[in-house]
Design a protein around this motif. Sequence first.
Motif, PDB file in Angstrom:
ATOM      1  N   SER A 100       0.772  11.538  11.447  1.00  0.00           N
ATOM      2  CA  SER A 100       0.683  11.788   9.984  1.00  0.00           C
ATOM      3  C   SER A 100      -0.475  11.792   9.508  1.00  0.00           C
ATOM      4  N   VAL A 101      -1.660  11.209  10.192  1.00  0.00           N
ATOM      5  CA  VAL A 101      -3.098  11.363   9.607  1.00  0.00           C
ATOM      6  C   VAL A 101      -3.434  12.915   9.806  1.00  0.00           C
ATOM      7  N   LEU A 102      -2.902  13.533  10.936  1.00  0.00           N
ATOM      8  CA  LEU A 102      -3.334  14.821  11.115  1.00  0.00           C
ATOM      9  C   LEU A 102      -2.387  15.852   9.969  1.00  0.00           C
ATOM     10  N   LEU A 103      -1.310  15.408   9.556  1.00  0.00           N
ATOM     11  CA  LEU A 103      -0.387  16.039   8.670  1.00  0.00           C
ATOM     12  C   LEU A 103      -0.959  15.923   7.189  1.00  0.00           C
ATOM     13  N   ILE A 104      -1.448  14.573   7.201  1.00  0.00           N
ATOM     14  CA  ILE A 104      -1.830  14.362   5.612  1.00  0.00           C
ATOM     15  C   ILE A 104      -3.024  15.294   5.215  1.00  0.00           C
ATOM     16  N   VAL A 105      -4.005  15.468   6.120  1.00  0.00           N
ATOM     17  CA  VAL A 105      -5.266  16.072   5.747  1.00  0.00           C
ATOM     18  C   VAL A 105      -5.040  17.808   6.012  1.00  0.00           C
ATOM     19  N   ASN A 106      -4.097  17.733   7.087  1.00  0.00           N
ATOM     20  CA  ASN A 106      -3.745  19.249   7.183  1.00  0.00           C
ATOM     21  C   ASN A 106      -4.705  20.419   6.995  1.00  0.00           C
ATOM     22  N   MET A 161       0.875  -1.112  -0.172  1.00  0.00           N
ATOM     23  CA  MET A 161      -0.053  -0.022  -0.117  1.00  0.00           C
ATOM     24  C   MET A 161       1.024   1.194  -0.081  1.00  0.00           C
ATOM     25  N   ILE A 162       2.253   1.069   0.441  1.00  0.00           N
ATOM     26  CA  ILE A 162       2.832   2.612   0.498  1.00  0.00           C
ATOM     27  C   ILE A 162       3.150   3.391  -0.538  1.00  0.00           C
ATOM     28  N   PRO A 163       3.507   2.601  -1.810  1.00  0.00           N
ATOM     29  CA  PRO A 163       3.582   3.381  -3.043  1.00  0.00           C
ATOM     30  C   PRO A 163       2.590   3.873  -3.576  1.00  0.00           C
ATOM     31  N   PHE A 164       1.236   3.414  -3.236  1.00  0.00           N
ATOM     32  CA  PHE A 164      -0.081   4.040  -3.690  1.00  0.00           C
ATOM     33  C   PHE A 164      -0.377   5.140  -2.835  1.00  0.00           C
ATOM     34  N   PHE A 165      -0.062   4.943  -1.578  1.00  0.00           N
ATOM     35  CA  PHE A 165      -0.247   6.375  -0.454  1.00  0.00           C
ATOM     36  C   PHE A 165       0.683   7.290  -1.006  1.00  0.00           C
ATOM     37  N   ALA A 166       2.094   7.154  -1.425  1.00  0.00           N
ATOM     38  CA  ALA A 166       2.889   8.124  -1.753  1.00  0.00           C
ATOM     39  C   ALA A 166       2.338   8.879  -3.063  1.00  0.00           C
ATOM     40  N   PHE A 167       1.843   8.185  -4.005  1.00  0.00           N
ATOM     41  CA  PHE A 167       1.361   8.604  -5.267  1.00  0.00           C
ATOM     42  C   PHE A 167       0.102   9.555  -5.079  1.00  0.00           C
ATOM     43  N   PHE A 168      -0.758   9.048  -4.157  1.00  0.00           N
ATOM     44  CA  PHE A 168      -1.779  10.090  -3.949  1.00  0.00           C
ATOM     45  C   PHE A 168      -1.472  11.250  -2.920  1.00  0.00           C
ATOM     46  N   MET A 169      -0.255  11.023  -2.090  1.00  0.00           N
ATOM     47  CA  MET A 169      -0.080  12.171  -1.400  1.00  0.00           C
ATOM     48  C   MET A 169       0.598  13.120  -2.159  1.00  0.00           C
ATOM     49  N   LEU A 170       1.350  12.695  -3.183  1.00  0.00           N
ATOM     50  CA  LEU A 170       2.290  13.616  -3.700  1.00  0.00           C
ATOM     51  C   LEU A 170       1.573  14.283  -5.356  1.00  0.00           C
ATOM     52  N   LEU A 228       6.586  10.781   6.107  1.00  0.00           N
ATOM     53  CA  LEU A 228       7.599  11.994   6.639  1.00  0.00           C
ATOM     54  C   LEU A 228       8.351  12.525   5.580  1.00  0.00           C
ATOM     55  N   ILE A 229       8.900  11.870   4.518  1.00  0.00           N
ATOM     56  CA  ILE A 229       9.436  12.389   3.399  1.00  0.00           C
ATOM     57  C   ILE A 229       8.503  13.251   2.459  1.00  0.00           C
ATOM     58  N   CYS A 230       7.394  12.554   2.163  1.00  0.00           N
ATOM     59  CA  CYS A 230       6.245  13.525   1.555  1.00  0.00           C
ATOM     60  C   CYS A 230       6.014  14.643   2.097  1.00  0.00           C
ATOM     61  N   PHE A 231       5.717  14.648   3.689  1.00  0.00           N
ATOM     62  CA  PHE A 231       5.635  15.932   4.215  1.00  0.00           C
ATOM     63  C   PHE A 231       6.761  16.810   4.125  1.00  0.00           C
ATOM     64  N   VAL A 232       7.838  16.706   3.752  1.00  0.00           N
ATOM     65  CA  VAL A 232       8.937  17.518   3.475  1.00  0.00           C
ATOM     66  C   VAL A 232       8.826  18.316   2.106  1.00  0.00           C
ATOM     67  N   SER A 233       7.803  17.571   1.043  1.00  0.00           N
ATOM     68  CA  SER A 233       7.716  18.093  -0.134  1.00  0.00           C
ATOM     69  C   SER A 233       6.430  18.904  -0.214  1.00  0.00           C
ATOM     70  N   VAL A 234       5.480  18.996   0.835  1.00  0.00           N
ATOM     71  CA  VAL A 234       4.309  19.445   0.882  1.00  0.00           C
ATOM     72  C   VAL A 234       4.099  21.117   1.307  1.00  0.00           C
ATOM     73  N   PRO A 235       3.979  21.939   0.450  1.00  0.00           N
ATOM     74  CA  PRO A 235       4.000  23.338   0.837  1.00  0.00           C
ATOM     75  C   PRO A 235       3.143  23.302   2.166  1.00  0.00           C
ATOM     76  N   ASP A 236       3.335  24.365   3.050  1.00  0.00           N
ATOM     77  CA  ASP A 236       2.982  24.733   4.478  1.00  0.00           C
ATOM     78  C   ASP A 236       2.499  23.598   5.395  1.00  0.00           C
ATOM     79  N   ASN A 237       3.296  22.607   5.253  1.00  0.00           N
ATOM     80  CA  ASN A 237       3.114  21.372   6.107  1.00  0.00           C
ATOM     81  C   ASN A 237       4.113  21.757   7.371  1.00  0.00           C
ATOM     82  N   PRO A 238       3.682  21.591   8.366  1.00  0.00           N
ATOM     83  CA  PRO A 238       4.353  22.030   9.903  1.00  0.00           C
ATOM     84  C   PRO A 238       5.652  21.240  10.079  1.00  0.00           C
ATOM     85  N   MET A 239       5.598  20.063   9.640  1.00  0.00           N
ATOM     86  CA  MET A 239       6.690  18.915  10.058  1.00  0.00           C
ATOM     87  C   MET A 239       8.016  19.500   9.791  1.00  0.00           C
ATOM     88  N   PRO A 240       8.895  19.784  10.824  1.00  0.00           N
ATOM     89  CA  PRO A 240      10.317  20.138  10.637  1.00  0.00           C
ATOM     90  C   PRO A 240      11.213  19.259  10.119  1.00  0.00           C
TER      91      PRO A 240
END
Length: 182
Positions: A135-141, A14-23, A78-90
Amino acid sequence: MNLPNKITMLRVIMIPFFAFFMLTDVVGNSKYIAVAIFIIASLTDTLDGFIARKYNLVSNFGKFMDPLADKLLVSTALICFVSVPDNPMPVWGVIVIISREFIISGFRLVAANEGIVLAASWWGKIKTTVQMVMSVLLIVNFDGEVIDIIENIFIYAAIALTVISLVDYLIKNWKVLDDGKM
């Protein structure tokens, strides 16, 4: 391969599918598909462990692969969060969390080479749960002051638990590095 191990492997698939839809935003608001996949994948962690213990299907493969699947899922997020604008994960928090996972994986490889399987500790399980909720909180953001505070609480709790679980793991398993014997 027993049922819990198949469920663990499903989580990995499921991981690559998650990353695809996340990005991407191929369907508009793809983050909701990403969060659904992430939640289902996270729940498989509870399910495979429950089935393994209830039906005495605990295996060395499961002890090794289950925590690795969790690490892959959370690290991908976590790696996806780094590339998402306005994501608060340092970024430094991502580095701390992923570094811990490499250290623990290294310990497990050394132990496995000696025929020792190191299962996840309770600190590690709590850490993983907090990381998954974060992660759920940061995905929905969602926007909002209260949501931002909750996200930050989970971010820093996840980072703190990452460090605590690492120290706990190192203390309990240090002898693995000392000639590989427990």
